[in-house]
Structures are given as C-alpha cells and as structure tokens.
Design a protein around this motif. Structure first.
Motif, mmCIF file in Angstrom:
data_model
loop_
_atom_site.group_PDB
_atom_site.id
_atom_site.type_symbol
_atom_site.label_atom_id
_atom_site.label_comp_id
_atom_site.label_asym_id
_atom_site.label_seq_id
_atom_site.Cartn_x
_atom_site.Cartn_y
_atom_site.Cartn_z
ATOM 1 N N PHE A 29 -19.856 23.008 -6.585
ATOM 2 C CA PHE A 29 -20.038 24.256 -6.839
ATOM 3 C C PHE A 29 -21.775 23.529 -7.454
ATOM 4 C CE2 PHE A 29 -20.419 25.940 -11.067
ATOM 5 C CZ PHE A 29 -19.538 26.908 -11.130
ATOM 6 N N CYS A 30 -21.751 22.841 -8.042
ATOM 7 C CA CYS A 30 -23.534 22.908 -8.130
ATOM 8 C C CYS A 30 -24.339 22.588 -6.919
ATOM 9 C CB CYS A 30 -24.221 21.416 -8.958
ATOM 10 S SG CYS A 30 -23.255 21.202 -10.200
ATOM 11 N N THR A 31 -23.785 22.173 -5.960
ATOM 12 C CA THR A 31 -24.652 22.539 -4.801
ATOM 13 C C THR A 31 -24.910 24.016 -4.331
ATOM 14 O OG1 THR A 31 -24.637 20.297 -3.513
ATOM 15 C CG2 THR A 31 -25.150 22.296 -2.340
ATOM 16 N N PHE A 32 -23.891 24.569 -4.058
ATOM 17 C CA PHE A 32 -24.202 26.319 -4.085
ATOM 18 C C PHE A 32 -24.914 26.540 -5.574
ATOM 19 C CE2 PHE A 32 -22.342 30.701 -4.737
ATOM 20 C CZ PHE A 32 -22.512 31.143 -3.024
ATOM 21 N N PHE A 33 -24.567 27.007 -6.164
ATOM 22 C CA PHE A 33 -25.969 27.634 -7.135
ATOM 23 C C PHE A 33 -26.395 27.296 -7.532
ATOM 24 C CE2 PHE A 33 -21.232 28.735 -8.778
ATOM 25 C CZ PHE A 33 -21.219 30.476 -9.258
ATOM 26 N N PHE A 34 -27.604 26.031 -6.967
ATOM 27 C CA PHE A 34 -28.459 25.234 -6.902
ATOM 28 C C PHE A 34 -29.513 26.268 -5.900
ATOM 29 C CE2 PHE A 34 -28.257 21.217 -8.965
ATOM 30 C CZ PHE A 34 -27.727 21.718 -9.807
ATOM 31 N N LEU A 35 -28.620 26.210 -4.383
ATOM 32 C CA LEU A 35 -28.831 26.954 -3.152
ATOM 33 C C LEU A 35 -28.985 28.632 -3.822
ATOM 34 C CD1 LEU A 35 -27.263 25.772 -0.373
ATOM 35 C CD2 LEU A 35 -29.752 24.459 -1.035
ATOM 36 N N LEU A 36 -28.361 29.374 -4.017
ATOM 37 C CA LEU A 36 -28.244 30.068 -4.744
ATOM 38 C C LEU A 36 -28.982 31.250 -5.951
ATOM 39 C CD1 LEU A 36 -26.723 33.365 -4.185
ATOM 40 C CD2 LEU A 36 -25.111 32.807 -5.791
ATOM 41 N N ASP A 37 -28.838 29.865 -7.115
ATOM 42 C CA ASP A 37 -29.689 30.263 -8.588
ATOM 43 C C ASP A 37 -30.861 29.177 -8.845
ATOM 44 O OD1 ASP A 37 -28.687 33.125 -8.743
ATOM 45 O OD2 ASP A 37 -26.585 32.197 -8.963
ATOM 46 N N GLY A 38 -31.724 28.829 -7.817
ATOM 47 C CA GLY A 38 -32.177 27.959 -8.391
ATOM 48 C C GLY A 38 -33.630 28.342 -8.790
#
Length: 422
Positions: A193-202
C-alpha cells in the motif's frame, strides 16, 4: 580633589555603581571541568532522546519495518515508473500500479520456479552443514595439525556456543518483527500500500513533510532530503548488484565442482550478501562445508578458493568503485554499523544499519556545507524563485522521483514555495 563618576550601567539608566576595589574571585571549578559537565548533560539528553526514539520504533516495529521496505521498493521502482511515463505515455497512477503489479508478478514467478527446490534445499543444507562440521573435526584430528580429541571437542563446543548465542539473538531479532502470521500479512499489505502511494503521491507526501518545518529551513531540508534519497537509491541498487555477483560467482563455482544444492546455496549467498562484509562470507562457508561432505577436503579447498576469489572481487572492485561512491562510508564504519544494528535489532537491524547510516551521513554533510551532489539542486532554482513548473515532469537527477514540494506554505504566485520569499 575632583571625583570620578562611575559610568552608566549597560541598560543606560545612568545609575552609578562602585568600582571594583580588587579582582573578582575566580571560580573554584576549572574551565575544563565546566566544559566537560556542559557536554556531559547534553550527551545524556541526546542519549535519552535516542533511547526514547528506539523504544517507540520497537513498539511500532511492524509499521516502521513495513514503511522502510516500502521506501526501498519505491527507490527501486521509481526509474521504471518514469520510463513508463516517458516512453509508454502512461499516467502516473497507471505507471505506479503497473510497477507494483510487475514486482508482485516477478516475485511470485521466482518463488514458483525455484521455491520448492529452495525450501527443500535449505533443510538439506542444515544437515549437510552439520555433517561438514563433523568431517572437519575428523580431518583436524587425523590431519597435519594433529590436534587431540579433547582440544577439538573444546573448540567445537566453543564454536557451537558462539553460533548458538548469535543465532538466538539474530533469530529473535527477526522473529520480533513478525511474531505471528497476522503480523507478516499485515506488514506485507502495508508495504504494498505504501509503495503504491509513495510512487503515486511522493510529491504531496514530501511537500506535506517539508511544510511542517519552519519557513526559513524548508529549502535546506528539502535539498538535504533529496540527497539522502539519492544516496539510498544508489546504495540499494549497488547492494543488489553486489549480491547478484556474489551469488552468481559462488553458485557457478559450486555448480562446476558438482557440489549438491547449488541453487539453494546461490540463493543463500544472495540473501546473505545484503548484510555487508560478513553476509556473503558466512553464507559462502556453508558452501564449503557442503563441498567437504560431498567430495572431500580437496574440493572443499577449491571451494574455499572460489569464495575467497569472489570476496576479493567484491572487496577490491565492487565495494570501492560502486559502494564507496554510493554511500561514502569507510569499511570500518560499515562493519561497526552492521555490528550495532545486529545487536540492536538482529537480522533486521543488520539489513537496515548501513543504508540508515549512509543517509544520515549524506544529510549531515550537506547541512554542514559538504555537498556530495553539488549539481542536484540546480533544477530547484525555478521552484525557489516561485516560477511555474510542470508537476508531472520527472527529475532526471533524482533517482527516487522526489521533486520539490509545491505550495507547501500557501504562498501567492511569485513567491518561493519553500521559503516564502519573493
């Protein structure tokens, strides 16, 4: 006889005061002791703060480790996301989702292809290693060293005690991260979950963090953070390359010498190599023991030569050229960091010790005027001056796709988004 008036006080009130008739009495405590005391209580406060921080991290260890792994995965997947955005013209959301799903597919495929042999092989490796210890003891007794049985038994008991103590601490450190299957599953989900949102909304996450800082410090914090992430990316990619070279070299050596369980041995070396300096050497010794059991001392000595050759290539080629450039840490600092991390948190501490120290080193050096990446901040001048930017444009200099935060202080157009200055 004329009298001399006393000068006015420092506050300008003009109230006279008496001249000192004799030198002021010096303090009974020497200045060296005063300085030592001043440093001592500050060091004690810093140590107490660090102890409190470590306690909080230990209490939330599942979350902390999951987020840390997510940051590492983000650093690895960010170039792939930028590639999909530039070449395939994917939106950032689709590119981020594709990267995470691709990672899951890759890991699942590798586990499907080699998982069964690796799992079964690890059980056999344990038996082979124990038999290797017994074979080594017999060779020491009948070989040129001519050691007595009592001496050999004493050495074996000491070695087993050391291995037992270290194994218990390492295993306890590893199991403390996920004591139950529920913790493991929850940690894996949090990581994805965190990996996806770090990539998306870093950008937004980093902008929110920088926005919490004082306005005058935002630019320096932002630049220090970018350099820390670049260092983390360099370390992660370099360590994967080093681990792959170690595993390939030792695995091919075992395969050529027809040592059993070559694939599990290569996998063990690959995983062990993520613990710098000692990981590949310890895992390579298992290959030597297996060779000793399977083919005798001659093949075992050849396997020792293979392990040492791979270690020499790593130590004299890969580490100075790649790892030294990525983390700028002396090998002594790396060894001490690994030892401290393993003592504090077992295997997890040994894995994360070097990247944490490397990032801290880069950030502290930048804040004190020693910039490892002097050209990294050039792309941020437009942001600092408040000029318009393209938020979706990838940053070629930043390996983690952490770009300058936008509008973190709500400033009007024409002012700096980081410092609030015109």
């Amino acid at each position: 006889m004329p009298t001399t008036k006393a000068p006015a006080d420092r506050d300008g009130a003009g109230a006279p005061h008496a001249w000192p008739t004799q030198p002021e009495a010096r303090s009974a405590v020497p200045m060296s002791v005063q300085a030592a005391a001043a440093w001592s209580w500050r060091i004690i406060m810093i140590a107490a703060a660090l102890a409190l921080l470590l306690w909080v991290i230990g209490y939330f260890k599942v979350l902390v480790v999951s987020v840390a792994i997510a940051v590492l995965l983000t650093v690895l997947l960010a170039p792939f996301v930028r590639f999909l955005q530039q070449r395939a013209r994917f939106s950032r959301g689709i590119a981020s989702g594709t990267a995470v799903l691709g990672l899951l597919a890759l890991v699942s495929g590798l586990l499907t292809l080699a998982g069964r042999s690796i799992v079964n092989g690890f059980a056999e490796l344990s038996d082979q290693a124990q038999e290797g210890f017994r074979e080594l003891a017999r060779w020491l007794s009948a070989g040129p060293l001519d050691l007595s049985t009592d001496q050999i038994d004493q050495y074996i008991d000491q070695a087993q005690a050391q291995v037992s103590d270290n194994a218990s601490s390492l295993v306890s450190g590893a199991l403390s991260v996920g004591t139950t299957l529920g913790h493991v599953v929850a940690g894996a989900l949090i990581t994805l979950f965190c990996t996806f949102f770090f990539l998306l909304d870093g950008r937004q996450v980093w902008a929110w963090f920088v926005g919490l800082m004082p306005v005058s410090s935002r630019d320096r914090i932002h630049q220090a953070g970018r350099r820390g992430v670049v260092t983390l990316g360099g370390y992660t990619r370099t360590q994967i390359l080093v681990a792959l070279v170690d595993a390939t070299g030792i695995g091919l050596g075992a395969l050529i010498l027809q040592v059993p369980l070559a694939l599990p041995l290569a996998t063990l070396v690959f995983l062990g190599s993520f613990i710098p300096i000692v990981g590949a050497l310890v895992s390579g010794s298992v290959a030597v023991l297996v060779a000793l059991v399977a083919h005798g001392p001659v093949v075992a000595l050849i396997m020792v030569g293979v392990v040492l050759l791979v270690q020499q290539i790593e130590g004299h080629v890969l580490q100075p050229l790649l790892m030294g450039h990525a983390v700028s840490l002396h090998p002594v600092a790396v060894l001490l960091a690994v030892a401290a991390g393993s003592l504090a948190a077992g295997i997890v501490g040994a894995l994360f010790a070097v990247p944490i120290v490397a990032v801290i080193n880069t950030v502290v050096l930048y804040l004190h005027g020693h910039d490892k990446f002097p050209g990294l901040g050039d792309d941020d001048h437009a942001i600092v001056r408040g000029e318009p930017t393209a938020p979706e444009e990838p940053d070629a200099a930043d390996s983690a796709a952490v770009v300058p935060p936008s509008e973190v202080d709500g400033s009007a157009p024409g002012t700096s988004r980081l410092t609030g200055e015109a």
